[in-house]
Design a protein around this motif. Structure first.
Motif, short mmCIF file in Angstrom:
data_model
loop_
_atom_site.label_atom_id
_atom_site.label_comp_id
_atom_site.label_asym_id
_atom_site.label_seq_id
_atom_site.Cartn_x
_atom_site.Cartn_y
_atom_site.Cartn_z
N LYS A 264 0.92 -1.00 -0.16
CA LYS A 264 0.10 -0.10 -0.10
C LYS A 264 0.77 1.05 0.05
N ARG A 265 2.06 1.14 0.75
CA ARG A 265 2.99 2.30 0.75
C ARG A 265 3.48 2.70 -0.82
N ILE A 266 3.93 1.69 -1.32
CA ILE A 266 4.56 2.02 -2.82
C ILE A 266 3.31 2.36 -3.79
N MET A 267 2.15 1.89 -3.58
CA MET A 267 1.03 2.22 -4.40
C MET A 267 0.64 3.64 -4.32
N ARG A 268 0.56 4.07 -2.82
CA ARG A 268 0.31 5.44 -2.41
C ARG A 268 1.50 6.27 -2.94
N GLU A 269 2.64 6.10 -2.73
CA GLU A 269 3.80 6.81 -3.14
C GLU A 269 3.63 7.17 -4.73
N THR A 270 3.38 6.06 -5.43
CA THR A 270 3.45 6.14 -6.78
C THR A 270 2.27 7.18 -7.17
N CYS A 271 1.37 7.13 -6.69
CA CYS A 271 0.20 8.02 -7.09
C CYS A 271 0.46 9.34 -6.83
N SER A 272 1.09 9.67 -5.40
CA SER A 272 1.34 10.96 -5.08
C SER A 272 2.37 11.56 -6.20
N LYS A 273 3.33 10.53 -6.40
CA LYS A 273 4.45 10.96 -7.55
C LYS A 273 4.01 11.54 -8.92
N TYR A 274 3.10 10.70 -9.20
CA TYR A 274 2.83 10.71 -10.85
C TYR A 274 1.30 11.38 -11.21
N LYS A 275 0.37 11.03 -10.02
CA LYS A 275 -0.95 11.44 -10.53
C LYS A 275 -1.43 12.63 -9.67
N SER A 276 -2.09 13.67 -10.57
CA SER A 276 -2.57 15.01 -9.74
C SER A 276 -4.08 14.78 -9.32
N ASN A 277 -4.41 13.24 -9.63
CA ASN A 277 -6.03 13.25 -9.47
C ASN A 277 -6.50 12.94 -8.15
N ASN A 278 -5.73 13.07 -7.06
CA ASN A 278 -5.94 12.72 -5.62
C ASN A 278 -7.21 13.38 -5.09
N ARG A 279 -7.56 14.78 -5.73
CA ARG A 279 -8.78 15.20 -4.98
C ARG A 279 -9.89 14.92 -6.18
N ARG A 280 -9.94 14.28 -7.03
CA ARG A 280 -11.01 14.14 -8.00
C ARG A 280 -11.94 13.37 -7.28
N ILE A 281 -13.60 13.80 -7.98
CA ILE A 281 -14.51 13.36 -7.46
C ILE A 281 -14.74 11.86 -7.98
N ILE A 282 -15.11 11.04 -7.29
CA ILE A 282 -15.26 9.70 -7.52
C ILE A 282 -16.83 9.40 -8.30
N THR A 283 -16.64 9.02 -9.44
CA THR A 283 -18.07 9.03 -10.30
C THR A 283 -18.57 7.43 -10.33
N PRO A 284 -19.54 7.11 -10.78
CA PRO A 284 -19.98 5.89 -11.00
C PRO A 284 -19.06 4.97 -12.06
N TYR A 285 -18.46 5.65 -13.04
CA TYR A 285 -17.45 5.24 -14.01
C TYR A 285 -16.34 4.53 -13.14
N HIS A 286 -15.81 5.29 -12.13
CA HIS A 286 -14.59 4.78 -11.46
C HIS A 286 -14.80 3.52 -10.70
N VAL A 287 -16.10 3.28 -10.29
CA VAL A 287 -16.37 2.01 -9.54
C VAL A 287 -17.12 1.10 -10.14
N SER A 288 -17.20 1.12 -11.52
CA SER A 288 -17.93 0.27 -12.34
C SER A 288 -17.36 -1.20 -12.48
N ARG A 289 -16.24 -1.46 -11.89
CA ARG A 289 -15.57 -2.68 -11.85
C ARG A 289 -15.52 -3.09 -10.49
N ILE A 290 -16.11 -2.77 -9.77
CA ILE A 290 -16.00 -3.11 -8.08
C ILE A 290 -17.27 -3.72 -7.83
#
Length: 274
Positions: A13-39
């Motif tokens: 989980k640490r590696i996943m979170r670090e990669t996200c904060s380094k490469y992704k700026s979408n940490n504050r994006r709204i979660i839409t039904p599209y994002h959870v359609s595979r869950i």
């Protein structure tokens, strides 16, 4: 044993979170039904499972169905029941409040697999066996775009796609036909930079990880993760060795481009470059 498994989870989980904060700026994006359609949702044990094809997803759905009381044993559930029976609810089927309530209170998990192995496994399953969806929809488009002097028969059926042609399609920004969940990035399927998963399992350590997860959610003692191979069960599972044989058919630059294509998955889930 549990202690080391807890540590492994913390590290993943640490590696996943670090990669996200380094490469992704979408940490504050709204979660839409599209994002959870595979869950997939299991309300009794409060589990959310993001489906990653070719990483044990058929057997995970069986486990969820047993947890939910829809079957008494994973052995009783046929492949078609798992994938086409619509017994399990998906998270995008709930309203905004229902989605957020579950994201905030349920145990969220995903299982992943080495990206090249997952890709070869998907190719073998969809293109090396008769398939009345992938051959006409993907096969025809791939053969007509990438095969020089294709026969009428190949163009008509879409059967017999070669791995090299499949990779040409995958790497083509102007693909003749869209992406498919079987070879899309885990990063896109499960939005791990947006959804904070509690558990990250790996196909390579499936039995140990799966049974640890079942222990964590307090599943019935007699429920263990099924070992059987779901489709083409007489065929060898896709291994590192088999994966190498397929990638040997590509040029060095195609291999590099394929790695670049799955770069975020390699990084985020700490798989070393093949």
């Amino acid at each position: 044993k549990w202690k080391s498994l807890y540590q492994i989870q913390g590290e993943r989980k640490r590696i996943m979170r670090e990669t996200c904060s380094k490469y992704k700026s979408n940490n504050r994006r709204i979660i839409t039904p599209y994002h959870v359609s595979r869950i997939f949702v299991e309300d009794k044990y409060r589990v959310l499972y993001c489906e990653v094809p070719k990483a044990g997803c058929s057997n995970w759905k069986r486990v969820l169905m047993v947890l939910n009381g829809l079957a008494s044993s994973t052995k009783d559930i046929q492949h078609n029941t798992v994938h086409y029976g619509n017994y399990l609810k998906r998270l995008d089927g709930f309203d905004h409040k229902g989605i957020y309530h579950r994201l905030n209170t349920y145990t969220k998990m995903l299982f992943i697999r080495e990206p090249f192995e997952k890709l070869v496994s998907a190719f073998r399953d969809k293109f090396e066996h008769p398939n009345n969806y992938y051959h006409p929809v993907f096969g025809k488009a791939i053969i007509s775009r990438y095969r020089v002097n294709a026969t009428k028969e190949a163009l008509r059926t879409g059967s017999g796609v070669k791995f090299k042609e499949f990779i040409q399609y995958l790497l083509d920004v102007h693909r003749p036909v869209g992406m498919d969940i079987h070879w899309d990035h885990v990063n896109r399927l499960c939005s791990p930079c947006l959804i904070d998963y509690d558990f990250v399992g790996k196909f390579e350590s499936m039995e140990e990880d799966a049974n640890f997860f079942l222990h964590l959610i307090g599943a019935p003692q007699n429920l263990t993760f099924p070992k059987f191979k779901d489709r083409h069960s007489n065929e060898e599972r896709t291994t590192t060795k088999i994966t190498k044989q397929y990638f040997a058919q590509l040029s060095p630059s195609q291999r590099q481009q394929s790695y670049d294509f799955y770069y975020m998955d390699y990084l985020m889930f700490n798989y070393s470059k093949p």
